[in-house]
Design a protein around this motif. Structure first.
Motif, PDB file in Angstrom:
ATOM      1  N   PRO A 275     -46.874-102.608 -49.037  1.00  0.00           N
ATOM      2  CA  PRO A 275     -45.473-102.596 -49.478  1.00  0.00           C
ATOM      3  C   PRO A 275     -45.203-101.670 -50.654  1.00  0.00           C
ATOM      4  CG  PRO A 275     -46.137-104.831 -48.943  1.00  0.00           C
ATOM      5  CD  PRO A 275     -47.380-103.992 -48.864  1.00  0.00           C
TER       6      PRO A 275
ATOM      7  N   TYR B 213     -44.311 -98.223 -49.290  1.00  0.00           N
ATOM      8  CA  TYR B 213     -43.248 -98.012 -48.308  1.00  0.00           C
ATOM      9  C   TYR B 213     -42.398 -96.798 -48.692  1.00  0.00           C
ATOM     10  CZ  TYR B 213     -44.058-102.626 -46.129  1.00  0.00           C
ATOM     11  OH  TYR B 213     -44.594-103.711 -45.471  1.00  0.00           O
ATOM     12  N   ASP B 214     -42.093 -96.667 -49.981  1.00  0.00           N
ATOM     13  CA  ASP B 214     -41.291 -95.520 -50.403  1.00  0.00           C
ATOM     14  C   ASP B 214     -42.039 -94.205 -50.199  1.00  0.00           C
ATOM     15  OD1 ASP B 214     -38.977 -96.889 -51.109  1.00  0.00           O
ATOM     16  OD2 ASP B 214     -39.607 -97.209 -53.180  1.00  0.00           O
TER      17      ASP B 214
ATOM     18  N   TRP C  86     -42.519 -96.066 -36.650  1.00  0.00           N
ATOM     19  CA  TRP C  86     -43.754 -96.797 -36.442  1.00  0.00           C
ATOM     20  C   TRP C  86     -44.030 -97.008 -34.957  1.00  0.00           C
ATOM     21  CZ3 TRP C  86     -46.974 -96.215 -40.054  1.00  0.00           C
ATOM     22  CH2 TRP C  86     -48.144 -96.986 -40.157  1.00  0.00           C
TER      23      TRP C  86
ATOM     24  N   TYR D 147     -42.090-105.136 -41.653  1.00  0.00           N
ATOM     25  CA  TYR D 147     -41.735-103.978 -40.835  1.00  0.00           C
ATOM     26  C   TYR D 147     -40.291-103.567 -41.074  1.00  0.00           C
ATOM     27  CZ  TYR D 147     -40.059-101.102 -37.089  1.00  0.00           C
ATOM     28  OH  TYR D 147     -39.457-100.081 -36.402  1.00  0.00           O
TER      29      TYR D 147
ATOM     30  N   GLU E 139     -38.434-103.959 -43.666  1.00  0.00           N
ATOM     31  CA  GLU E 139     -38.294-103.306 -44.971  1.00  0.00           C
ATOM     32  C   GLU E 139     -38.765-101.849 -44.885  1.00  0.00           C
ATOM     33  OE1 GLU E 139     -37.255-102.612 -48.815  1.00  0.00           O
ATOM     34  OE2 GLU E 139     -36.772-104.382 -47.596  1.00  0.00           O
ATOM     35  N   LEU E 140     -39.907-101.622 -44.239  1.00  0.00           N
ATOM     36  CA  LEU E 140     -40.388-100.247 -44.057  1.00  0.00           C
ATOM     37  C   LEU E 140     -39.379 -99.449 -43.240  1.00  0.00           C
ATOM     38  CD1 LEU E 140     -42.637 -98.063 -44.242  1.00  0.00           C
ATOM     39  CD2 LEU E 140     -43.525 -98.986 -42.086  1.00  0.00           C
TER      40      LEU E 140
ATOM     41  N   ARG F 101     -36.247 -98.369 -45.200  1.00  0.00           N
ATOM     42  CA  ARG F 101     -36.468 -97.302 -46.176  1.00  0.00           C
ATOM     43  C   ARG F 101     -36.618 -95.951 -45.473  1.00  0.00           C
ATOM     44  NH1 ARG F 101     -39.867 -99.830 -51.275  1.00  0.00           N
ATOM     45  NH2 ARG F 101     -39.041-101.954 -51.080  1.00  0.00           N
TER      46      ARG F 101
END
Length: 447
Positions: free
Chosen positions: A150, A153-154, A176, A195, A197-198, A201
């Motif tokens: 996490p 992720y950025d 993904w 997932y 959240e990813l 972003r």
């Protein structure tokens, strides 16, 4: 068969700063004499692309010169959507250490797509090792399917944006692959919160590069269990079994909490998780229709199948290439009946040339057969040509003793007929006689 007005897919367009950037890149390419192609703007990118392929470990970028030429000529015969992963499946680590990029292999793959007039798609998977606990500069391919942590992720979103800027003609991005690394073993379910959240972003980063970039997910595998298995059973079911409820939960969470999606992506196989194709290998493909109809109830975004597999029962090779061909056609019919408008065939070639399900003979063969198109590619090209996105399908009346063993898809221009039996049959399609050999896939004129 082709006629005026049918879809002719082309490279995806660029707008705004991306158009200016592409113009500059084209100018540089001309000065340097590079092979990267620069194509005219064909208009706004479309969220439905039709039927194409995903380049995997071996493809038309490496091999014997004559074989490569043959493979690329086969691909160039008709513009198809072509998908390539960011890392893995033929592409090396794009960012081995923070800020240190290596796009050589991805450049080579994207250039193949450009040279063959394909519509390029990039699947943004997988992540460099340093984003998932590894040491910067190292690449441990055994950990390819580990998700970024996490706190990175950025960083992954920034890499996605870098890719979008580098390839201004790529307008379609899948975020993904199959929720890889996102299964929560402790809770025995998918980590759909992580997932999502990813995804969000990455989605925002790509839209920041260009608001007209088209982005989709979640690329979930629609696993199913046999009908007799009740654990994790769901309402999406049929004679073939039941979709795993945990997969549907993951899809619904993502769908409710996503930042946006220009299309939705799933994948799957006709067989159940234990390998069974129930009640038989052809009827098992109805799973694709059931999944598609369920997804269409959840969202109005176009439906893509990133991968689809229709396997012979128990891996049986009794019907050889004819059976494989009939199963492939049956699967594509089932996906379209479920509302799909885009699909990608996985694994266009192997290395040694023994693959009969591949799209062309291995480009590493030097016997004169390398790169030659195989029946699966012919089917995809014809299917994409005859039934592009937006096709209005019509009902068909099939009669005869073996009518129930024939699969049919039709519009006013073409009829695709598949014999699912290992013997010849005689049927009537809308009153017209049609004879088919064992496992034959046959195209007929429309009305």
């Amino acid at each position: 068969m082709s006629e005026p007005g049918r879809r002719t897919a082309g490279p995806a367009p660029v707008t705004g700063r991306r158009r200016a950037r592409q113009a500059a890149l084209c100018a540089v390419a001309l000065v340097l004499g590079t092979v990267l192609s620069c194509t005219p703007d064909p208009g706004p990118p479309k969220p439905s692309l039709g039927w194409g392929l995903t380049h995997t470990q071996y493809s038309a970028d490496v091999g014997d010169a004559a074989a490569l030429k043959a493979a690329r000529e086969s691909l160039s015969a008709q513009s198809l959507p072509q998908n390539q992963h960011l890392m893995g499946w033929g592409a090396t680590n794009p960012e081995p250490a923070p800020g240190r990029y290596d796009f050589a292999s991805l450049d080579r793959r994207i250039d193949v797509i450009r040279k063959t007039s394909g519509t390029p798609v990039i699947t943004l998977c997988c992540a460099p090792d340093w984003m998932k606990g590894g040491r910067p500069g190292d690449t441990d391919w055994s950990r390819l399917e580990t998700a970024p942590s996490p706190d990175h992720y950025d960083d992954f979103a920034a890499l996605a944006a870098k890719v979008a800027e580098r390839y201004p003609d790529v307008r379609h991005f899948i975020v993904w692959n199959e929720f890889k690394g996102f299964f929560d073993e402790r809770r025995n379910r998918w980590n759909y919160e992580g997932y999502t959240e990813l995804y969000n972003r990455v989605y925002r980063a790509l839209k920041k590069v260009d608001k007209d970039n088209l982005v989709g997910g979640p690329y979930l595998t629609m696993d199913s269990h046999p009908p007799r298995t009740t654990t994790y059973a769901s309402p999406v079911k049929g004679p073939w079994g039941s979709i795993d409820r945990r997969v549907l939960d993951a899809f619904q969470y993502w769908n409710r909490h996503k930042a946006g999606a220009d299309f939705v992506v799933v994948d799957g196989a006709s067989h159940a998780r234990n390998g069974e194709t129930l009640p038989d290998e052809f009827t098992a493909a109805d799973k694709f229709t059931a999944v598609g109809r369920w997804v269409r109830q959840q969202t109005s975004a176009p439906l893509w199948w990133a991968e689809y597999y229709v396997e012979p029962e128990g891996g049986d090779r009794r019907g050889g290439q004819a059976l494989d061909h009939a199963l492939q056609a049956t699967g594509m019919i089932a996906m379209v009946k479920g509302g799909a408008t885009t699909g990608f065939y996985w694994n266009p070639q192997d290395r040694d040339g023994r693959c009969t399900r591949c799209l062309w003979r291995s480009t590493e063969l030097t016997d004169g057969s390398g790169g030659r198109a195989l029946p699966a590619l012919d089917l995809i090209r014809r299917f994409d040509q005859e039934f592009p996105p937006g096709t209005t399908f019509r009902p068909v009346t099939t009669t005869g003793d073996d009518a129930g063993s024939v699969r049919v898809l039709a519009d006013d221009q073409a009829v695709l007929v598949v014999n699912t039996l290992d013997r010849p049959v005689q049927v009537r399609i809308d009153g017209r006689p049609a004879g088919l050999d064992a496992y034959q896939v046959r195209w007929l004129n429309g009305r």
